[in-house]
Design a protein around this motif. Structure first.
Motif, mmCIF file in Angstrom:
data_model
loop_
_atom_site.group_PDB
_atom_site.id
_atom_site.type_symbol
_atom_site.label_atom_id
_atom_site.label_comp_id
_atom_site.label_asym_id
_atom_site.label_seq_id
_atom_site.Cartn_x
_atom_site.Cartn_y
_atom_site.Cartn_z
ATOM 1 N N GLN A 27 0.832 -1.205 0.000
ATOM 2 C CA GLN A 27 0.000 0.000 0.000
ATOM 3 C C GLN A 27 0.871 1.261 0.000
ATOM 4 O O GLN A 27 0.603 2.210 -0.730
ATOM 5 C CB GLN A 27 -0.922 0.002 1.211
ATOM 6 N N LEU A 28 1.934 1.242 0.796
ATOM 7 C CA LEU A 28 2.836 2.389 0.837
ATOM 8 C C LEU A 28 3.563 2.559 -0.491
ATOM 9 O O LEU A 28 3.722 3.669 -0.994
ATOM 10 C CB LEU A 28 3.845 2.229 1.976
ATOM 11 N N LYS A 29 3.992 1.450 -1.091
ATOM 12 C CA LYS A 29 4.669 1.527 -2.388
ATOM 13 C C LYS A 29 3.749 2.138 -3.448
ATOM 14 O O LYS A 29 4.164 2.997 -4.223
ATOM 15 C CB LYS A 29 5.125 0.142 -2.839
ATOM 16 N N SER A 30 2.510 1.691 -3.480
ATOM 17 C CA SER A 30 1.581 2.208 -4.489
ATOM 18 C C SER A 30 1.251 3.677 -4.232
ATOM 19 O O SER A 30 1.095 4.455 -5.172
ATOM 20 C CB SER A 30 0.309 1.375 -4.529
ATOM 21 N N SER A 31 1.164 4.064 -2.974
ATOM 22 C CA SER A 31 0.904 5.468 -2.653
ATOM 23 C C SER A 31 2.064 6.346 -3.114
ATOM 24 O O SER A 31 1.862 7.434 -3.670
ATOM 25 C CB SER A 31 0.705 5.657 -1.150
#
Length: 95
Positions: A27-31
């Motif tokens: 989720q952090l990577k995609s954000s």
């Protein structure tokens, strides 16, 4: 011969040996990957008339300031001359 400072440095460096790096969540990577596509910078153009208006305003401001400074210097010089001539006028009297 090790000093107290060297012991402290070594103890601090050794304290990090047992740490494991944490993984980054998906989720952090995609954000983080979506940030550049969400923000657009400089997408609007400034009309040329606004640029000319700003340039003319700056030129007018500079001109007014130069004229004001010259006027103040001229009146100040005349005022100082009058003050000095009034103060030293007793020297011009005939004895």
């Amino acid at each position: 011969m090790e000093t107290k400072k060297d012991n402290w440095v070594n103890a601090t460096l050794e304290s990090t040996e047992g740490l494991r790096p944490l993984g980054v969540s998906e989720q952090l990577k995609s954000s983080l990957k979506s940030i550049p596509s969400e923000i657009t910078v400089f997408d609007k153009t400034i009309p040329l008339s606004a640029v000319w208006l700003a340039a003319a305003s700056i030129a007018l401001l500079i001109t007014v300031n130069v004229v004001a400074v010259r006027t103040v210097k001229k009146s100040k010089t005349q005022q100082e001359t009058t003050i000095y001539s009034d103060y030293f006028s007793y020297l011009e009297q005939d004895l």
